[in-house]
Scaffold this motif. Structure first.
Motif, PDB file in Angstrom:
ATOM      1  N   ILE A   1       0.656  -1.140   0.021  1.00 16.14           N
ATOM      2  CA  ILE A   1      -0.028   0.019   0.001  1.00 16.14           C
ATOM      3  C   ILE A   1       0.917   1.312  -0.137  1.00 16.14           C
ATOM      4  CG2 ILE A   1      -1.675   1.272   1.499  1.00 16.14           C
ATOM      5  CD1 ILE A   1      -2.722  -1.267   2.278  1.00 16.14           C
TER       6      ILE A   1
ATOM      7  N   TYR B   1     -10.750   3.692   1.184  1.00 17.52           N
ATOM      8  CA  TYR B   1      -9.701   2.859   0.508  1.00 17.52           C
ATOM      9  C   TYR B   1      -9.374   1.678   1.395  1.00 17.52           C
ATOM     10  CZ  TYR B   1      -5.208   2.065  -1.252  1.00 17.52           C
ATOM     11  OH  TYR B   1      -3.938   1.517  -1.770  1.00 17.52           O
ATOM     12  N   PHE B   2      -9.793   1.689   2.887  1.00 14.81           N
ATOM     13  CA  PHE B   2      -9.665   0.609   3.632  1.00 14.81           C
ATOM     14  C   PHE B   2     -10.450  -0.688   3.235  1.00 14.81           C
ATOM     15  CE2 PHE B   2     -10.454  -1.850   7.494  1.00 14.81           C
ATOM     16  CZ  PHE B   2      -9.265  -2.164   7.893  1.00 14.81           C
ATOM     17  N   LYS B   3     -11.580  -0.059   2.700  1.00 10.02           N
ATOM     18  CA  LYS B   3     -12.431  -1.356   2.534  1.00 10.02           C
ATOM     19  C   LYS B   3     -12.031  -1.897   1.169  1.00 10.02           C
ATOM     20  CE  LYS B   3     -17.556  -2.156   2.983  1.00 10.02           C
ATOM     21  NZ  LYS B   3     -18.749  -1.468   2.956  1.00 10.02           N
TER      22      LYS B   3
ATOM     23  N   VAL C   1      -9.083  -2.150   0.126  1.00  8.63           N
ATOM     24  CA  VAL C   1      -7.766  -3.005   0.279  1.00  8.63           C
ATOM     25  C   VAL C   1      -8.172  -4.523   0.931  1.00  8.63           C
ATOM     26  CG1 VAL C   1      -5.812  -3.556   1.775  1.00  8.63           C
ATOM     27  CG2 VAL C   1      -6.234  -1.063   0.545  1.00  8.63           C
ATOM     28  N   THR C   2      -9.090  -4.351   1.941  1.00 15.41           N
ATOM     29  CA  THR C   2      -9.420  -5.659   2.638  1.00 15.41           C
ATOM     30  C   THR C   2     -10.330  -6.495   1.942  1.00 15.41           C
ATOM     31  OG1 THR C   2     -11.098  -4.415   3.916  1.00 15.41           O
ATOM     32  CG2 THR C   2      -9.070  -4.712   5.017  1.00 15.41           C
TER      33      THR C   2
END
Lengths: 317, 359
Positions: free
Chosen positions: B122, B268-270, B272-273
């Motif tokens: 990232i 962005y977190f969502k 990525v995960t």
């Protein structure tokens, strides 16, 4: 060439649209040198090769010479470096003295020679046999392919180091047997690489063309097909040297590889492992040397892979 | 899915057969007398004759192989001359130590390796990325035995009298007794039989036993003894996993569907995960599966250094004592376990990626 054209060429060069033809090797080298880690690996390997070649000149002592009665040193004496304040009346041993009162630094230098030899010889052995097996399997196919690759599967079914241990336990301990064991264990990786490249070009038009022109199997295989396997073999081989050196050191550490008094890093470390609390320098330096060597080949191999295989370049730039 | 699993099990049978043949051939290749190679150099003539007759070594070689396969299938690996105990019993006795060590090393390498790799992907080309990659390169190049000894030196000697002190050898501090969890529970277990063996097996894994019997002092002590060996053993797989996690995340993050997810405004977190990490997981499973073999090889070295009585240490002791019967038996057992683990990896791969099972 008049001035205008050379200016134009310079301009095109600046825009990355060079008119000059660039060979594959040139681009490869350029890509290789762009990577800092690959350069570091190359420099480290350069140092090792230099040390290995000039061990007789650099080494202050004979690696096998026992210094009892020749110098006022004690068994497992800590490093004594004159520049760092060690009294000048004491003999200088920059990495200390080992359990048999030999100069550790000299033994370490000679060890470089042995380790490089171990790495290159096992990988060469594995590449030669692996290439023949992989090429035959891929080129002829059918039951030949099946038999060869199933045998390779069986070899791969064992954890590498354990199979090497089992083979050495049959052949008997010793450096040559350890090298043979590691060589055998690494064959499948190369056989697979070569087989895959053979399969990918076997049906290509230029191969059929050679056959139509009357080329025999041997010629087709060695002149037309195998050169395609060179790139993956170089990359795998470089990384394979790293693996072979670390495995050979492990076998020697366990007492199955190089036997005393051979100055081999793994066996030097193994011999003094119980003294790690009282004489840590005897464990630290050989292990560091192994790491340095393995690291240099790993960095070099990664760099070569990225340089030779542009498909991967975007991933790990 | 069932068809895939069955097909995969079926295709590993030839490999299992090959393993048996290879170890059989290795055992027969030992120069000299097979009897003295197994029973020891001081075996008497009578003992040898009985041994040869019992194991069918006077029969044709193919017949010998059939006998050997039967013995392995029954779990009969002969008797060790050094311990006067069946080899199978020795393996069961010592396997829990190795499993405990292997699992904790794997656990460490996964929980450290994956986040490090993902973060470096990232934050591509940031200092954390560069640092992780430098460390990963050094990590894969470190000999396990050297790292283990240096860790022991630092944590057991240099950090002595500090709270960071860790024991350099053994599994428990002298004086701390591991009471079987069944005793704590007040459950009666028969003296012999499968139930007894299972209870013994679990009891020998100190951490598991301590949790089951709620003995926190034992748990703390067991973990304290486990940290250094697992750390040493986990370094190489950790580095490999971090590298793989990074490169496969980088590849996935460059895909169109990730850009689409970003474009439609997902956090962005969502992205990525949920979108990236799940797809980057596939190559990771393979790498974790492949590193299991390295863990088993590394266990020989780690257990030797940290004085843990697992099968790795046993292997080392048997090598030095020239008790090659045990070395062979362990090699077969570990290879079979390895094939089994690879099977699990392949099946989980098919579970994660439907394309594979439909191929």
């Amino acid at each position: 060439m008049d001035k205008t054209t050379s200016n134009q060429v310079a301009k095109l060069d600046a825009e990355g649209l060079s008119l000059k033809s660039v060979s594959l090797w040139q681009t490869t080298w350029r890509r290789f040198f762009r990577r800092k880690s690959a350069l570091v690996g190359l420099v480290m390997l350069g140092i090792l090769v230099f040390v290995a070649l000039t061990a007789e000149i650099i080494a202050p002592y004979d690696p096998l010479e026992v210094l009892i009665g020749k110098e006022p040193v004690k068994m497992r004496q800590a490093p004594c470096i004159h520049l760092l304040g060690c009294p000048a009346d004491q003999p200088q041993h920059i990495m200390g003295v080992d359990g048999n009162v030999r100069d550790q630094f000299s033994r370490l230098l000679y060890g470089a020679r042995l380790s490089l030899m171990i790495g290159f010889s096992t990988v060469t052995f594995a590449i030669v046999i692996g290439t023949v097996l992989g090429a035959v399997a891929g080129y002829f196919g059918g039951w030949v392919d099946n038999v060869i690759m199933r045998v390779m599967d069986v070899l791969l079914a064992f954890p590498e180091l354990l199979l090497a241990i089992a083979i050495v336990s049959v052949l008997g301990p010793g450096l040559i047997n350890a090298l043979l064991a590691i060589g055998i264990v690494s064959i499948p990786a190369y056989a697979r690489v070569v087989r895959a490249s053979v399969l990918s070009v076997r049906e290509m038009d230029y191969v059929s063309a050679t056959r139509a022109l009357g080329g025999d199997n041997f010629r087709i295989l060695f002149n037309r097909i195998l050169p395609n396997a060179l790139t993956p073999l170089i990359v795998r081989g470089t990384l394979g040297i790293a693996g072979a050196i670390i495995d050979a050191a492990a076998l020697s550490f366990l007492g199955l590889g190089a036997q005393p008094p051979t100055p081999e890093w793994g066996s030097m470390l193994g011999a003094e492992r119980n003294q790690v609390f009282t004489a840590p320098h005897l464990v630290f330096y050989p292990g560091f040397a192994i790491m340095f060597t393995v690291l240099s080949f790993n960095l070099l191999g990664d760099g070569l892979r990225d340089a030779l295989d542009p498909r991967l370049a975007h991933v790990s730039k | 899915m069932t068809t895939y699993i069955l097909r995969r099990i079926f295709s590993s049978l030839p490999v299992l057969f090959g393993i048996l043949f290879a170890t059989f051939a290795l055992a027969r290749l030992i120069p000299g007398d097979p009897c003295r190679a197994i029973l020891g150099e001081k075996a008497t003539h009578q003992a040898c004759e009985i041994f040869i007759h019992e194991h069918g070594l006077d029969k044709p070689i193919l017949h010998q192989f059939v006998i050997y396969v039967g013995e392995v299938a029954r779990g009969d690996f002969g008797v060790s001359f050094r311990f006067s105990k069946p080899v199978a019993e020795l393996i069961i006795e010592r396997l829990p130590t190795t499993i405990e060590l292997g699992l904790s090393a794997l656990f460490l390498s996964v929980i450290v390796g994956i986040p490090l790799g993902v973060i470096s992907a990232i934050r591509h080309n940031s200092w954390i990325d560069v640092l992780t990659m430098v460390w990963a390169n050094i990590g894969v190049s470190m000999p396990v035995f050297w790292l283990g000894l240096m860790l022991a030196y630092v944590f057991a000697l240099l950090l002595k009298d500090t709270p960071f002190w860790l024991p350099p050898s053994g599994r428990l501090t002298a004086g701390i007794v591991a009471v079987p969890f069944t005793t704590v529970w007040g459950v009666q277990v028969p003296e012999t039989g499968f139930g007894r063996n299972l209870v013994d097996f679990i009891t020998r894994m100190n951490v598991l036993n301590a949790i089951l019997s709620a003995n926190w002092k034992l748990l703390g002590d067991a973990i304290k003894h486990l940290i250094l060996p697992s750390l040493a053993l986990s370094t190489i797989p950790m580095a490999i996993i971090a590298r793989m996690a990074r490169s496969s995340m980088l590849e996935v993050l460059g895909q169109d569907y990730v850009r689409t997810a970003r474009a439609k405004g997902l956090p962005y977190f969502k992205v990525v995960t949920k979108h990236a990490f799940r797809n980057a997981l596939l190559p990771l499973v393979t790498v974790i599966g492949l590193s299991l073999g390295g863990l088993m090889g590394g266990a020989v070295l780690t257990e030797t250094i940290f004085g843990l009585s697992g099968i790795g240490r046993m292997m080392y002791d048997s090598i030095t004592a020239r008790d090659y019967g045990i070395v062979q038996a362990f090699t077969v057992v570990i290879a079979i376990v390895f094939v089994f683990l690879n099977l699990i990896v392949d099946i989980s791969y098919a579970y994660l990626d439907p394309r594979i099972r439909l191929e």
